[in-house]
Write a protein that holds these residues in place. Structure first.
Motif, PDB file in Angstrom:
ATOM      1  N   LEU A 193       0.860  -1.194   0.000  1.00  0.00           N
ATOM      2  CA  LEU A 193       0.000   0.000   0.000  1.00  0.00           C
ATOM      3  C   LEU A 193       0.894   1.241   0.000  1.00  0.00           C
ATOM      4  N   GLU A 194       0.711   2.030  -1.062  1.00  0.00           N
ATOM      5  CA  GLU A 194       1.569   3.207  -1.201  1.00  0.00           C
ATOM      6  C   GLU A 194       1.084   4.315  -0.262  1.00  0.00           C
ATOM      7  N   HIS A 195      -0.203   4.601  -0.348  1.00  0.00           N
ATOM      8  CA  HIS A 195      -0.785   5.693   0.421  1.00  0.00           C
ATOM      9  C   HIS A 195      -2.284   5.432   0.480  1.00  0.00           C
ATOM     10  N   MET A 196      -2.949   5.924   1.516  1.00  0.00           N
ATOM     11  CA  MET A 196      -4.391   5.678   1.627  1.00  0.00           C
ATOM     12  C   MET A 196      -5.178   6.395   0.533  1.00  0.00           C
ATOM     13  N   TRP A 197      -4.666   7.507   0.016  1.00  0.00           N
ATOM     14  CA  TRP A 197      -5.471   8.334  -0.891  1.00  0.00           C
ATOM     15  C   TRP A 197      -4.902   8.473  -2.287  1.00  0.00           C
ATOM     16  N   LYS A 212     -16.888   3.733  -9.329  1.00  0.00           N
ATOM     17  CA  LYS A 212     -17.334   4.450 -10.514  1.00  0.00           C
ATOM     18  C   LYS A 212     -18.033   3.488 -11.488  1.00  0.00           C
ATOM     19  N   GLY A 213     -17.378   2.365 -11.745  1.00  0.00           N
ATOM     20  CA  GLY A 213     -17.928   1.396 -12.694  1.00  0.00           C
ATOM     21  C   GLY A 213     -19.270   0.854 -12.223  1.00  0.00           C
ATOM     22  N   ASN A 253     -14.790  11.757  -2.092  1.00  0.00           N
ATOM     23  CA  ASN A 253     -14.662  11.183  -3.434  1.00  0.00           C
ATOM     24  C   ASN A 253     -15.819  10.266  -3.812  1.00  0.00           C
ATOM     25  N   ILE A 254     -16.334   9.522  -2.849  1.00  0.00           N
ATOM     26  CA  ILE A 254     -17.481   8.659  -3.156  1.00  0.00           C
ATOM     27  C   ILE A 254     -18.694   9.534  -3.503  1.00  0.00           C
ATOM     28  N   VAL A 255     -18.861  10.606  -2.738  1.00  0.00           N
ATOM     29  CA  VAL A 255     -19.993  11.508  -2.991  1.00  0.00           C
ATOM     30  C   VAL A 255     -19.872  12.117  -4.388  1.00  0.00           C
ATOM     31  N   GLY A 275     -21.604  14.393   2.637  1.00  0.00           N
ATOM     32  CA  GLY A 275     -22.683  14.390   1.656  1.00  0.00           C
ATOM     33  C   GLY A 275     -23.432  13.077   1.491  1.00  0.00           C
ATOM     34  N   ALA A 276     -23.069  12.038   2.225  1.00  0.00           N
ATOM     35  CA  ALA A 276     -23.851  10.801   2.166  1.00  0.00           C
ATOM     36  C   ALA A 276     -25.239  11.090   2.743  1.00  0.00           C
TER      37      ALA A 276
END
Ligand code: B12
Lengths: 216, 460
Positions: free
Chosen positions: B137-141, B154-155, B205-207, B261-262
């Protein structure tokens, strides 16, 4: 010699107080107790009591872990003064969670149970690919391999590890123990594992029996 | 920082805090309204023991198709007013987003068929796996893991999902340790700082994805956190008071999805849902006795008290005498929902709620902190906090106080071992410094390990 100090040591260890455990080990040494006696009558016997209580569900995991930590702190002081053989572990275990699986709390507990029983445990962590298991077995040469899986989609990864071991000629002298929430006795037998233990509390005893080891 | 901060309760009156009704109900084009008075079943199912890879993926697709058909068929026969199906993708379906996306398409196609031909109204919740873990794991984000999670979201959003959720894991490794040692400071740090920062980034990002695809960002769950403690407490491994206090702290963390925003329905296995509903007003999905196929709990009835969707968590596909397990779970959920809705129709929903509450709340601390009156008391305190850390600490403190009060006035039973831990947790809380920077610096210094690298969260 008065046993007062060993009693205090016992209390400190059972409370999981690592600092006091170290303090009383040092005092006991100053008072002239043999390191072996401090180990067996102070540390190991109280740890056995703790383990018994845990088995009977009289204490919680944190109590067990803190006591283990305190015991290790005490041993750290004693270690240089002890005769070597007292410290040879009864067996070496390599343990890990199957590739693709991030559940590791169960595996971590099993590790604690095994260490408590006197095994040396090398933990490969979670999400461990088959070839890592193989490489680690070549490197560390354990007697026991512990595999954990919590998902119905990763449990067959255990079979892959066992197959790969067979292919590499590494299966023969290795005791394979498996567990995890979807694993059953018949699944374990089916994939060619040697020991299955539902909650990990009996794994040390079962392994010892198979290895014909004596107690710590 | 949070886009919205909830500084007031959405529900102030105990009589408004009941299953089926949420201040911010969600209306869908097919006519379903979540939180509008009706509790719908949310059925969740998963693969039987099998590996998922290139060679088996078509078999997995077939399983999902059959399971969805079975569930829709049974739901139709039982004349449900609406149905939610949740697919928690398995890890390989997030590591290979195209598999998760294809599964979404297949499941949705069956649901659409039933909607068109038989008038079965339904919605699909997709929950990708949070794969942001491991040595590489490089980074969480950013980096590979982050991209996989986002690509899957997204898909799936573009190919049939109506609701997006995740059981996110930011801060989990630290929290695991906190639980095993009942280490309150570490738990507070993992939730109030590490998890909180991750939740902000992740849900922002999900929102965004949900907005772009015109679907619903539903919500998160503290599965990786308070469910670990809940399962351990049920097995007698840690005190139930710890799992209860952990749960309340987790509400602050899970609510960050809503701040970003959820809009709900929050995810089923988040037993902190009642707090989310009381504070944000969004509808929630819950599971309880209906999830005994997946894991055990001591709060099987009370979990339904303020639920807007009623779920079975996840069942693996197996044949039993009553049919395939997903169909059986559907049937059980449908009957539970019918009963709750009937109580509502006859004006007796508060009676039903109170029976669900009273039958559990006395016996276990985790059940007790789910009691609607207790939720409102604690939620009122939580919203006074200015930062996530402060709110987390307030949550813990208020939970300790409510549990103690419950014990003292005879509405909660606790044995001596539990009481000892309650006192210990209380004094550990006292020792956490008020100065946030000092606390963070101290925590980072003592907890940076192979498993927790603050740099991966841009902390320090
Ligand atoms: C906590 C949890 C998580 C946490 C894990 C945190 C962690 N650090 O481990 C998080 C949130 C990360 C998680 C993620 C997911 N999870 Co999960 N999780 C759980 C939960 C609620 C509890 C697991 C736990 O810690 N139990 C406590 C420990 C002590 O018990 P244990 O693991 O059973 O271990 C004991 C024994 O099994 C045994 N044992 C274990 N290993 C070994 C090894 C040996 C050698 C031996 C002898 C014994 C042994 O001894 C242990 C001690 O008693 C279970 C529910 C359940 N019924 O277990 C679901 C569960 C396992 N998860 C499930 C799912 C679906 C997922 C996700 C796919 C969800 C998603 N879509 O995101 C992801 C997958 C992530 C991944 N790649 O692995 C499903 C599995 C269904 C399936 N298809 O197989 C379950 C069953 C819940 C459910 N029904 O929905 N999960």
């Amino acid at each position: 010699m008065d046993r007062e100090i060993l009693n205090e040591l016992t209390v400190a260890l059972q409370k999981g107080d690592a600092i006091k455990t170290q303090k009383f080990v040092k005092i006991a040494l100053k008072k002239g107790y043999e390191p072996e006696q401090i180990l067996t009558e102070g540390l190991v016997s109280s740890m056995n009591t703790i383990a018994e209580k845990f088995k009977k569900k009289q204490i919680f995991v944190p109590d067990l872990l803190l006591a283990t930590r305190a015991m290790n702190a005490g041993i750290f002081i004693l270690k240089p003064k002890l005769k070597k053989q007292l410290f040879s572990p009864i067996g070496k275990v390599l343990i890990g969670t199957i590739e693709g699986d991030l559940h590791d709390i169960g595996k971590n507990l099993v590790k604690v149970f095994l260490e408590r029983a006197g095994f040396e445990v090398i933990d490969l962590g979670n999400d461990v690919p088959v070839n890592y298991f193989i490489e680690a077995i070549k490197k560390f040469k354990p007697q026991i391999l512990g595999l954990s899986a919590s998902l119905t989609t990763t449990m067959y990864g255990m079979r892959d590890v066992i197959k790969a071991l067979e292919k590499e000629g590494l299966r023969e002298n290795l005791l394979i123990v498996v567990g995890g929430v979807p694993i059953t006795e018949s699944f374990a037998t089916g994939i060619g594992a040697d020991i299955y233990d539902m909650d990990g509390t009996k794994v040390a005893d079962k392994a010892k029996e198979k290895l014909k080891c004596s107690n710590f | 920082m949070a886009k919205v901060t909830f500084n007031e309760l959405a529900i102030n009156n105990l009589n408004d805090f009941v299953y089926g009704h949420a201040p911010k109900k969600i209306k869908f084009d097919n006519g379903m309204v979540i939180g509008g008075g009706t509790v719908y079943p949310e059925v969740n199912f998963t693969l039987p023991p099998m590996q998922v890879n290139k060679n088996t993926i078509s078999k997995a697709y077939k399983q999902y198709k059959e399971m969805t058909e079975g569930v829709c068929q049974r739901a139709m026969e039982l004349q449900v007013p609406g149905l939610v199906i949740e697919i928690e993708l398995v890890p390989d379906m997030t590591f290979n987003p195209e598999w998760g996306i294809e599964t979404t398409k297949i499941v949705k196609e069956v649901m659409n068929e039933y909607q068109d031909k038989n008038g079965l109204k339904s919605l699909l919740r997709i929950t990708p796996v949070d794969v942001r873990e491991g040595n590489d794991l490089e980074h969480m984000w950013r980096g590979k893991h982050w991209d996989l999670v986002m690509d899957t979201f997204k898909g799936c959003a573009e190919n049939g999902a109506d609701l997006l959720s995740i059981e996110s894991v930011g801060g989990k490794n630290l929290h695991d340790d906190g639980v095993m040692f009942c280490d309150v400071a570490k738990t507070v740090f993992s939730l109030g700082i590490v998890a909180a920062r991750d939740m902000e980034k992740l849900w922002e990002n999900i929102v965004k994805i949900a907005e772009e695809t015109n679907i619903i960002p539903a919500g998160d769950t503290a599965c990786a956190f308070a469910n670990t403690s809940m399962v351990l407490a049920v097995r007698g491994m840690i005190p139930t008071v710890f799992s209860a206090i952990d749960r309340v702290m987790c509400a602050v963390r899970t609510m960050i999805a809503n701040e970003q925003g959820a809009i709900g329905p929050d995810k089923d296995c988040g037993y902190e849902g009642p707090y989310i509903k009381a504070i944000t007003g969004t509808p929630i999905s819950m599971e309880g006795k209906s999830a005994a196929v997946a894991h055990n709990s001591f709060c099987g009835n009370i979990a339904a008290a303020v639920a807007d969707l009623w779920s079975n968590e996840a069942v693996e596909n197996k044949r039993l005498l009553g049919g395939m397990t997903p169909e059986i779970c559907t049937e059980m959920l449908v009957y539970d929902c019918r009963l709750m809705n009937q109580f509502t129709a006859s004006g007796n929903n508060l009676l039903m709620r109170d029976m669900l509450v009273e039958s559990d709340s006395r016996l276990d601390a985790h059940a007790y902190i789910m009691k609607p009156s207790v939720v409102l008391n604690i939620a009122k305190e939580i919203i006074k906090g200015k930062t996530h850390l402060e709110r987390t600490k307030i949550a813990a403190k208020a939970a300790v106080q409510e549990i103690r009060k419950g014990f003292e006035n005879g509405s909660l039973e606790l044995n001596e071992r539990e009481l000892n831990y309650l006192n210990m947790i209380d004094s550990q809380l006292e020792s956490i410094p008020d100065n946030e920077e000092e606390f963070i610096a101290d925590m980072i210094e003592n907890n940076t390990t192979e498993k927790f690298d603050p740099k991966k969260y841009d902390i320090a």
